[in-house]
Design a protein around this motif. Sequence first.
Motif, PDB file in Angstrom:
ATOM      1  N   TYR A  62     -18.023  29.413  -4.242  1.00 44.94           N
ATOM      2  CA  TYR A  62     -19.070  30.247  -4.045  1.00 44.94           C
ATOM      3  C   TYR A  62     -19.780  30.341  -2.766  1.00 44.94           C
ATOM      4  N   LEU A  63     -20.337  28.710  -2.480  1.00 47.19           N
ATOM      5  CA  LEU A  63     -21.101  28.837  -1.373  1.00 47.19           C
ATOM      6  C   LEU A  63     -20.434  28.754   0.042  1.00 47.19           C
ATOM      7  N   GLN A  64     -19.153  28.678   0.069  1.00 44.36           N
ATOM      8  CA  GLN A  64     -18.490  28.907   1.279  1.00 44.36           C
ATOM      9  C   GLN A  64     -18.393  30.341   1.438  1.00 44.36           C
ATOM     10  N   CYS A  65     -18.072  31.110   0.375  1.00 45.20           N
ATOM     11  CA  CYS A  65     -18.067  32.623   0.543  1.00 45.20           C
ATOM     12  C   CYS A  65     -19.183  33.072   1.095  1.00 45.20           C
ATOM     13  N   PHE A  66     -20.330  32.706   0.362  1.00 44.09           N
ATOM     14  CA  PHE A  66     -21.739  33.041   0.812  1.00 44.09           C
ATOM     15  C   PHE A  66     -22.123  32.812   2.343  1.00 44.09           C
ATOM     16  N   ASP A  67     -21.656  31.653   2.883  1.00 51.84           N
ATOM     17  CA  ASP A  67     -21.898  31.318   4.151  1.00 51.84           C
ATOM     18  C   ASP A  67     -21.379  32.156   5.230  1.00 51.84           C
ATOM     19  N   PHE A  68     -20.204  33.041   4.498  1.00 55.54           N
ATOM     20  CA  PHE A  68     -19.373  33.808   5.482  1.00 55.54           C
ATOM     21  C   PHE A  68     -19.897  35.341   5.015  1.00 55.54           C
ATOM     22  N   ASN A  69     -21.118  35.437   4.455  1.00 59.36           N
ATOM     23  CA  ASN A  69     -21.619  36.841   4.065  1.00 59.36           C
ATOM     24  C   ASN A  69     -20.514  37.596   3.146  1.00 59.36           C
ATOM     25  N   ILE A  70     -19.554  36.985   2.273  1.00 61.93           N
ATOM     26  CA  ILE A  70     -18.908  37.461   1.440  1.00 61.93           C
ATOM     27  C   ILE A  70     -19.279  37.469   0.031  1.00 61.93           C
ATOM     28  N   PRO A  71     -19.632  38.508  -0.681  1.00 55.81           N
ATOM     29  CA  PRO A  71     -19.884  38.667  -2.110  1.00 55.81           C
ATOM     30  C   PRO A  71     -18.809  37.995  -3.164  1.00 55.81           C
ATOM     31  N   VAL A  72     -19.252  37.502  -4.175  1.00 55.16           N
ATOM     32  CA  VAL A  72     -18.208  36.817  -4.914  1.00 55.16           C
ATOM     33  C   VAL A  72     -18.392  37.281  -6.519  1.00 55.16           C
ATOM     34  N   VAL A  73     -17.213  37.573  -7.046  1.00 56.02           N
ATOM     35  CA  VAL A  73     -17.238  38.029  -8.430  1.00 56.02           C
ATOM     36  C   VAL A  73     -16.430  36.740  -8.986  1.00 56.02           C
ATOM     37  N   SER A  74     -16.895  36.056 -10.052  1.00 52.77           N
ATOM     38  CA  SER A  74     -16.405  34.903 -10.513  1.00 52.77           C
ATOM     39  C   SER A  74     -16.090  34.993 -12.204  1.00 52.77           C
ATOM     40  N   GLY A  75     -15.016  34.471 -12.649  1.00 49.84           N
ATOM     41  CA  GLY A  75     -14.836  34.499 -13.997  1.00 49.84           C
ATOM     42  C   GLY A  75     -14.397  33.047 -14.581  1.00 49.84           C
ATOM     43  N   THR A  76     -14.745  32.032 -13.544  1.00 51.17           N
ATOM     44  CA  THR A  76     -14.599  30.737 -14.014  1.00 51.17           C
ATOM     45  C   THR A  76     -15.762  30.394 -14.787  1.00 51.17           C
ATOM     46  N   THR A  77     -15.424  29.366 -15.742  1.00 47.69           N
ATOM     47  CA  THR A  77     -16.392  28.947 -16.680  1.00 47.69           C
ATOM     48  C   THR A  77     -16.722  27.368 -16.546  1.00 47.69           C
ATOM     49  N   GLY A  78     -17.578  26.618 -17.013  1.00 47.86           N
ATOM     50  CA  GLY A  78     -17.553  25.371 -17.201  1.00 47.86           C
ATOM     51  C   GLY A  78     -18.343  24.746 -15.972  1.00 47.86           C
ATOM     52  N   TRP A  79     -19.060  25.497 -15.066  1.00 48.83           N
ATOM     53  CA  TRP A  79     -19.578  25.101 -13.987  1.00 48.83           C
ATOM     54  C   TRP A  79     -21.210  25.214 -14.092  1.00 48.83           C
ATOM     55  N   LEU A  80     -21.797  25.815 -15.147  1.00 55.07           N
ATOM     56  CA  LEU A  80     -23.109  26.222 -15.129  1.00 55.07           C
ATOM     57  C   LEU A  80     -24.189  24.966 -15.089  1.00 55.07           C
ATOM     58  N   SER A  81     -23.748  23.821 -15.020  1.00 55.82           N
ATOM     59  CA  SER A  81     -24.724  22.745 -14.899  1.00 55.82           C
ATOM     60  C   SER A  81     -25.128  22.725 -13.270  1.00 55.82           C
ATOM     61  N   GLU A  82     -24.254  23.322 -12.613  1.00 58.83           N
ATOM     62  CA  GLU A  82     -24.774  23.703 -10.982  1.00 58.83           C
ATOM     63  C   GLU A  82     -25.504  24.711 -10.752  1.00 58.83           C
ATOM     64  N   LYS A  83     -25.805  25.685 -11.882  1.00 64.33           N
ATOM     65  CA  LYS A  83     -26.178  26.834 -11.635  1.00 64.33           C
ATOM     66  C   LYS A  83     -27.389  26.990 -10.590  1.00 64.33           C
ATOM     67  N   GLU A  84     -28.179  25.927 -10.486  1.00 63.78           N
ATOM     68  CA  GLU A  84     -29.517  26.060  -9.552  1.00 63.78           C
ATOM     69  C   GLU A  84     -28.946  26.243  -8.254  1.00 63.78           C
ATOM     70  N   LYS A  85     -27.759  25.642  -7.589  1.00 63.00           N
ATOM     71  CA  LYS A  85     -27.155  25.756  -6.439  1.00 63.00           C
ATOM     72  C   LYS A  85     -26.926  27.172  -6.125  1.00 63.00           C
ATOM     73  N   VAL A  86     -26.291  27.997  -7.103  1.00 63.13           N
ATOM     74  CA  VAL A  86     -25.953  29.350  -6.818  1.00 63.13           C
ATOM     75  C   VAL A  86     -27.161  30.109  -6.765  1.00 63.13           C
ATOM     76  N   ASP A  87     -28.199  30.110  -7.645  1.00 64.05           N
ATOM     77  CA  ASP A  87     -29.411  30.760  -7.706  1.00 64.05           C
ATOM     78  C   ASP A  87     -30.093  30.457  -6.409  1.00 64.05           C
ATOM     79  N   GLU A  88     -30.208  29.148  -5.786  1.00 71.61           N
ATOM     80  CA  GLU A  88     -30.641  29.325  -4.488  1.00 71.61           C
ATOM     81  C   GLU A  88     -29.930  30.134  -3.378  1.00 71.61           C
ATOM     82  N   ALA A  89     -28.431  30.024  -3.674  1.00 74.67           N
ATOM     83  CA  ALA A  89     -27.743  30.844  -2.550  1.00 74.67           C
ATOM     84  C   ALA A  89     -28.193  32.138  -2.659  1.00 74.67           C
ATOM     85  N   CYS A  90     -28.348  33.008  -3.928  1.00 73.77           N
ATOM     86  CA  CYS A  90     -28.610  34.030  -4.180  1.00 73.77           C
ATOM     87  C   CYS A  90     -29.889  34.789  -3.514  1.00 73.77           C
TER      88      CYS A  90
END
Length: 238
Positions: A62-90
């Motif tokens: 996700y973060l790599q795509c955001f760095d390149f200004n690419i929006p991301v659709v994701s269906g991967t589960t099991g990563w929400l312990s790192e949700k804060e990183k994605v919140d910050e990027a958004c």
Amino acid sequence: MKIALIGYGKMGHVIEQVAIERGHTISLTIDKDNLQDLNKENLKDTDVAVEFTTPEAAVSNYLQCFDFNIPVVSGTTGWLSEKEKVDEACTKGGRFFYASNFSLGVNLFFQINKYVAKLLWPYDNYTAQVEEVHHTQKLDAPSGTAIKLSEGIIEHNPKLKKWENYVTKDRNILPIISKRIGAVPGMHSVIYTSKEDVLTIKHEAKSREGFALGAVLAAEFLVKQDKGWYGMDDLLNL
């Protein structure tokens, strides 16, 4: 749209098929053997990325795509312990669409589940249980869909304190039973049991096509949005 597929397994192939049927093109495919190709140069002709990988790889993707200004659709589960990183990027400009399940039917099931929980919580004679069955290649348990169903029940039943992934006789804990069998695409049931009867609401996926269609619809939706985190409730206007 030009879509990058990050994760090119069975789900990625079905998403590719549905996307092409809807008039889109695939600009890039990434799997575990060519992760180094997820870079700015290869993404320059991409409008949106659709990501179905593993919990360990998802947030980095996700973060790599955001760095390149690419929006991301994701269906991967099991990563929400790192949700804060994605919140910050958004908050900094990332556009992200996440769903534990992209099936249109499942997302309507979520709403029905909440309504039933709200109706039944006053009655002490009923106990609730969530069951989910998936194919043996699914890496996480319980499924993200089972967790969301459980959270919907707990939200409307103040007697329940939390969910746990096992059978329990504690009436303050909502049990989730996970099974991994064959090639089952996905089956979720919410079961209310009393001495007098059993009430079951259930969703069963027939194939991966329903999930793929939802992911492509999410991509079509996301490219029109401003920065932020979106989900199926936004897409379906629920």
